[in-house]
Scaffold this motif. Sequence first.
Motif, PDB file in Angstrom:
ATOM      1  N   ASP A  45      -1.931   4.767  -5.827  1.00 43.47           N
ATOM      2  CA  ASP A  45      -3.031   4.237  -5.031  1.00 43.47           C
ATOM      3  C   ASP A  45      -3.970   5.377  -4.677  1.00 43.47           C
ATOM      4  OD1 ASP A  45      -1.989   1.717  -5.111  1.00 43.47           O
ATOM      5  OD2 ASP A  45      -1.380   1.634  -3.017  1.00 43.47           O
ATOM      6  N   ASP A  48      -6.282  -4.447  -6.275  1.00 46.34           N
ATOM      7  CA  ASP A  48      -4.945  -4.287  -6.862  1.00 46.34           C
ATOM      8  C   ASP A  48      -4.815  -5.324  -7.966  1.00 46.34           C
ATOM      9  OD1 ASP A  48      -2.321  -3.884  -7.481  1.00 46.34           O
ATOM     10  OD2 ASP A  48      -1.518  -4.466  -5.527  1.00 46.34           O
ATOM     11  N   TRP A  73       1.498   5.525 -12.086  1.00 48.01           N
ATOM     12  CA  TRP A  73       0.486   4.773 -11.363  1.00 48.01           C
ATOM     13  C   TRP A  73       0.540   5.153  -9.891  1.00 48.01           C
ATOM     14  CZ3 TRP A  73       1.779   1.271  -7.450  1.00 48.01           C
ATOM     15  CH2 TRP A  73       3.150   0.955  -7.348  1.00 48.01           C
ATOM     16  N   MET A 110       0.829  -1.188   0.000  1.00 45.91           N
ATOM     17  CA  MET A 110       0.000   0.000   0.000  1.00 45.91           C
ATOM     18  C   MET A 110       0.872   1.250   0.000  1.00 45.91           C
ATOM     19  SD  MET A 110      -3.095  -0.801   2.695  1.00 45.91           S
ATOM     20  CE  MET A 110      -4.505  -1.809   2.240  1.00 45.91           C
ATOM     21  N   GLU A 124      -9.039  -2.786 -12.852  1.00 42.49           N
ATOM     22  CA  GLU A 124      -9.908  -2.359 -11.756  1.00 42.49           C
ATOM     23  C   GLU A 124     -11.354  -2.122 -12.213  1.00 42.49           C
ATOM     24  OE1 GLU A 124      -5.793  -1.824 -10.783  1.00 42.49           O
ATOM     25  OE2 GLU A 124      -6.918  -0.866 -12.414  1.00 42.49           O
ATOM     26  N   TYR A 147     -10.305   1.266  -1.808  1.00 40.97           N
ATOM     27  CA  TYR A 147      -8.869   1.556  -1.917  1.00 40.97           C
ATOM     28  C   TYR A 147      -8.402   0.848  -3.180  1.00 40.97           C
ATOM     29  CZ  TYR A 147      -3.935   1.971  -0.529  1.00 40.97           C
ATOM     30  OH  TYR A 147      -2.603   2.268  -0.491  1.00 40.97           O
ATOM     31  N   SER A 148      -7.984   1.628  -4.178  1.00 41.49           N
ATOM     32  CA  SER A 148      -7.679   1.049  -5.485  1.00 41.49           C
ATOM     33  C   SER A 148      -6.359   1.554  -6.043  1.00 41.49           C
ATOM     34  CB  SER A 148      -8.801   1.408  -6.479  1.00 41.49           C
ATOM     35  OG  SER A 148      -8.519   0.906  -7.775  1.00 41.49           O
ATOM     36  N   GLU A 149      -5.688   0.670  -6.769  1.00 43.19           N
ATOM     37  CA  GLU A 149      -4.589   1.125  -7.603  1.00 43.19           C
ATOM     38  C   GLU A 149      -5.184   1.921  -8.758  1.00 43.19           C
ATOM     39  OE1 GLU A 149      -1.449  -1.067 -10.469  1.00 43.19           O
ATOM     40  OE2 GLU A 149      -1.184  -1.503  -8.331  1.00 43.19           O
ATOM     41  N   THR A 164      -4.835  10.540  -3.104  1.00 42.03           N
ATOM     42  CA  THR A 164      -4.090   9.780  -4.105  1.00 42.03           C
ATOM     43  C   THR A 164      -2.598   9.908  -3.834  1.00 42.03           C
ATOM     44  OG1 THR A 164      -5.770  10.506  -5.703  1.00 42.03           O
ATOM     45  CG2 THR A 164      -3.858   9.315  -6.582  1.00 42.03           C
ATOM     46  N   VAL A 196     -10.703  -3.413  -1.321  1.00 41.26           N
ATOM     47  CA  VAL A 196      -9.320  -3.080  -1.694  1.00 41.26           C
ATOM     48  C   VAL A 196      -9.024  -3.847  -2.964  1.00 41.26           C
ATOM     49  CG1 VAL A 196      -6.899  -3.156  -1.002  1.00 41.26           C
ATOM     50  CG2 VAL A 196      -8.685  -2.742   0.725  1.00 41.26           C
TER      51      VAL A 196
END
Length: 218
Positions: free
Chosen positions: A207, A138, A205, A1, A143, A161-163, A193, A136
Amino acid sequence: MLISTEDLQNILKDNGITINEVIHIGGHHGQEAEVYHTMDIDRVLFLEPMKKSFNICKEKVESLGYECENWGVGEKKGKMNMYTETANEGQSSSMLKPNKHLEMYPHIEFNGREEVDIVTLDDVMEDLDINPDMIVIDVQGYEKQALSGGPNTLKGVKVIYSEVNGVEMYSGGASVSELDEFLSTYGFKRELTSWVSTAAGSKYWGDAIYIKGENNQE
């Protein structure tokens, strides 16, 4: 994370959100299980499609009282062939063909394929009787596709909570703006972010934390 546990907990506190159940999509080796345990989260379900990673994840998370299933998540139930690698212990493996990832991390070669089982988020919620407060995710560019299979699940979720991706790291992967737009239809807004950037400042990129509700901050 990339976002610290402290920052996550502060956002939850500021928004008056309590997390009891979590679905973690793309569990890899279950590295976040100890974080959830520290946060006193009652139930966490890890979903990891790759067999070798699943075996490691299952042993890790079950030692803390959590669950793990050998599934990937997508728009519909079926099977898919993942693009796999070993240089990064499989963490960069994806349902999507690598694109800018090859440029940013040339030492990571995608030299394998693995057929995996795919389910939808709504399948998971119904079959395993789980009602997540937080998701969450990843999954290396996949996504939006993964979340698209869970319209009923997303209605009850408070936090994602996302990439996120600033460039097309994987071909066909959603950009952060596309993910923002998609999640906004369910009442989510990106609140925080953390980016991995190049020396020139390009945001490749990162999170992000999305919060559902009317009192979100920029």
